[in-house]
Design a protein around this motif. Structure first.
Motif, PDB file in Angstrom:
ATOM      1  N   PRO A 143      -9.145  -5.529  -2.653  1.00 47.79           N
ATOM      2  CA  PRO A 143      -9.267  -4.076  -2.469  1.00 47.79           C
ATOM      3  C   PRO A 143      -9.909  -3.720  -1.135  1.00 47.79           C
ATOM      4  N   ASP A 144      -9.333  -2.719  -0.492  1.00 46.60           N
ATOM      5  CA  ASP A 144      -9.903  -2.178   0.739  1.00 46.60           C
ATOM      6  C   ASP A 144     -10.857  -1.052   0.337  1.00 46.60           C
ATOM      7  N   LYS A 149      -0.945  -1.121  -7.274  1.00 39.66           N
ATOM      8  CA  LYS A 149      -1.904  -0.035  -7.499  1.00 39.66           C
ATOM      9  C   LYS A 149      -2.481  -0.089  -8.920  1.00 39.66           C
ATOM     10  N   GLY A 203      -9.491   2.296   0.346  1.00 44.88           N
ATOM     11  CA  GLY A 203      -8.340   2.572  -0.519  1.00 44.88           C
ATOM     12  C   GLY A 203      -7.232   1.564  -0.296  1.00 44.88           C
ATOM     13  N   TYR A 217      -5.164  -1.949  -0.400  1.00 43.20           N
ATOM     14  CA  TYR A 217      -5.518  -3.352  -0.226  1.00 43.20           C
ATOM     15  C   TYR A 217      -5.679  -3.697   1.249  1.00 43.20           C
ATOM     16  N   TYR A 234      -7.295 -10.089 -12.506  1.00 50.14           N
ATOM     17  CA  TYR A 234      -8.350  -9.089 -12.625  1.00 50.14           C
ATOM     18  C   TYR A 234      -9.106  -9.292 -13.917  1.00 50.14           C
ATOM     19  N   LEU A 243      -5.413  -2.329  -9.218  1.00 54.72           N
ATOM     20  CA  LEU A 243      -6.644  -1.884  -8.536  1.00 54.72           C
ATOM     21  C   LEU A 243      -7.630  -1.183  -9.455  1.00 54.72           C
ATOM     22  N   ARG A 244      -7.138  -0.682 -10.573  1.00 56.36           N
ATOM     23  CA  ARG A 244      -8.040   0.060 -11.471  1.00 56.36           C
ATOM     24  C   ARG A 244      -8.978  -0.853 -12.239  1.00 56.36           C
ATOM     25  N   ASN A 271       0.797  -1.238   0.000  1.00 54.42           N
ATOM     26  CA  ASN A 271       0.000   0.000   0.000  1.00 54.42           C
ATOM     27  C   ASN A 271       0.826   1.282   0.000  1.00 54.42           C
ATOM     28  N   THR A 305      -7.429  -9.172  -7.530  1.00 57.49           N
ATOM     29  CA  THR A 305      -6.896  -9.877  -6.357  1.00 57.49           C
ATOM     30  C   THR A 305      -5.400 -10.046  -6.552  1.00 57.49           C
TER      31      THR A 305
END
Lengths: 346, 186
Positions: free
Chosen positions: A314-315, A291, A318, A320, A343, A294-295, A272, A300
């Motif tokens: 994802p958290d 990062k 914001g 993970y 993903y 994440l988009r 993170n 995962t």
């Protein structure tokens, strides 16, 4: 992953994968001081199996290997596959990592039950057989390497690439891998995906070479999975090495505040915010790699170290969070740092 | 003295991709030579035209490291970014090194990657960016009227120390000496 189809064919069968371990009767070896007992173990046999027709992700395959090897590495190991076994690209790379490690430990490993079609065909197609350790015994009905002339030509697959720890590496490798992935994406997200995938491969492959302290090759690969119906296309990308593992390379250089963190917290921080053994100004590679993923929909990230496996999701706030963890002794001490990201593309 | 040196990074790279620490350090050395070849210049613009992709380690070890090394002495800006996706890794690198770098979107619009000026410093930095160069005397007079001389001078000094502006000494019209503060220029 049950609804995704790749080159692996599926047929009915009671067992997908099984393994039989044999520890030979107490061997006698010569030493400088004379004949002595080496093991002092009784003969033991273990057998493990999976229900056929399911997918094995890297985590699932790893869990199965850990269970199989829970009493330590044997002298000989036979891994029996059935044609309805299906393994994700991350699981295939994890298999290679295990084979490397077992080779180092002197375990005689045989891969059994593979045919030129189904899983056997897929493992051949991704180039796994070319990367087998010298002493791994591949017991297949027909010759392998049937797909050599098709290497690099699949739109949705990048065959497993070896990352030599100390030899010059193909400088176009991250570009090639990210181009392959981007070609599967729609026009509107292609550039963005290209950059995110480039960062992932470039940073993690660089880490293998600069920080892992591995003496054996690492691996990188990707596979795009096309849904049979109604689901999004999904990509799995993996980079793995058999070095010391990031926690072991990081810890000695950490200052007190960070040094007091648990391994899990340390890795969550690396994902993170970024940490480095080279000071506060370095250490953004893993963060940027994570990062970028994440988009995309349903991302995962799975990280396997020698004695810890973490599954990141994802958290909502914001970054993970850790959704899944497994520690020793439930884990076999497989050396290295093994990343698998997944993903959706659409 | 006011020369702006444009450095096309692609010309100093082997490929259109920037990959990793080692390639970044190789570019750092080339940029160092370029800067040393222009000792009189205080403003450099790194042109990223032709660069397709870069990871985060590459900018951190190359042009962001250069901006950090010369912070307060020379100003650096970026132009010619192919895609906003490239900016994400540059921003991460700038944040890691704590170095602000101005990024030009076109001739008149810009943004900063890395640490942002504090709200108290932002108005003065904005004026410096629009004028290119400012002095304390200019900023306390109309039309800017940005506060008392001591206050403005102190803020300009902070902007220099943080790497947003470059300061040089000149003779003032009244015969004394004054500092001129230069912002990165397009």
């Amino acid at each position: 992953m049950g609804c995704y189809a790749v080159q692996q064919s599926c047929s009915a069968g009671p067992q997908a994968v099984s393994a039989r371990l044999r520890v030979n009767p107490v061997p006698e070896v010569a030493s400088s001081s004379g004949i002595r007992s080496r093991y002092g173990l009784a003969v033991r046999t273990m057998q493990k199996s999976f229900v056929g027709g399911i997918w094995h992700t890297a985590a699932q395959f790893d869990g199965w290997m850990c269970h199989t090897l829970r009493e330590g590495a044997p002298d000989e190991l036979e891994i029996h596959f059935s044609q309805d076994s299906r393994m994700s690209i991350g699981a295939c790379v994890r298999l290679l990592s295990y084979l490397q490690e077992l080779e180092v430990l002197g375990v005689a490993v045989a891969l059994c039950g593979l045919s030129p079609w189904g899983l056997g065909g897929y493992l051949d197609r991704i180039g796994l057989f070319d990367l087998l350790p010298d002493r791994t015994d591949l017991r297949m009905a027909r010759n392998t390497n049937r797909f050599a002339d098709r290497r690099g030509q699949s739109a949705s697959l990048e065959e497993i690439v070896a990352i030599p720890p100390d030899l010059p590496l193909d400088k176009d490798l991250p570009r090639r891998l990210s181009d392959k992935l981007a070609a599967c994406a729609t026009e509107d997200v292609r550039d963005s995906l290209k950059q995110a995938a480039f960062t992932y491969f470039a940073e993690l492959i660089d880490n293998v070479r600069l920080h892992s302290e591995a003496t054996r090759p690492g691996f990188a690969a990707l596979q795009v999975y096309t849904p049979v119906s109604g689901a999004r296309r999904m990509v799995e990308i993996t980079v793995a090495d058999t070095g010391k593992g990031i926690v072991k390379t990081l810890r000695p250089a950490l200052r007190q505040r960070l040094a007091s963190l648990s391994d899990e917290d340390l890795l969550l921080l690396a994902v993170n915010s970024g940490i480095s053994r080279h000071g506060a100004e370095a250490g953004c590679g893993i963060t940027q790699s994570a990062k970028g993923i994440l988009r995309w929909p349903e991302p995962t990230l799975d990280l396997r170290l020698t004695d810890l496996r973490l599954g990141f999701v994802p958290d909502p706030k914001g970054g993970y969070l850790v959704a899944e963890r497994r520690n020793a002794p439930a884990l076999y001490p497989l050396p290295g740092t093994h990343w698998v990201a997944r993903y959706c593309l659409d | 003295m006011n020369q702006i040196v444009n450095v096309r990074l692609r010309d100093l790279m082997e490929r259109s991709d920037g990959w990793g620490r080692d390639e970044g350090r190789a570019l750092f050395l080339k940029l160092l030579q370029t800067i040393e070849a222009h000792p009189e210049a205080t403003s450099f613009r790194f042109d990223l035209t032709g660069i397709d992709r870069m990871d985060a380690s590459f900018p951190r070890e190359s042009f962001v490291a250069i901006a950090q090394r010369f912070a307060g002495e020379k100003s650096f800006s970026l132009a010619g970014l192919k895609s906003p996706d490239l900016l994400d890794n540059i921003e991460a690198a700038a944040n890691k090194r704590g170095v602000p770098i101005v990024v030009w979107r076109d001739r008149h619009s810009w943004s900063i990657v890395g640490p942002q000026p504090s709200p108290g410093l932002l108005p003065i930095f904005g004026v410096a960016m629009s004028l290119g160069e400012v002095t304390t005397a200019e900023l306390i007079r109309p039309p800017h009227k940005m506060g008392a001389a001591n206050n403005v001078s102190n803020k300009l000094k902070q902007l220099v120390e943080a790497g947003y502006l470059v300061r040089r000494e000149e003779s003032s019209p009244s015969g004394g000496k004054e500092y001129r503060y230069t912002a990165p220029r397009q």
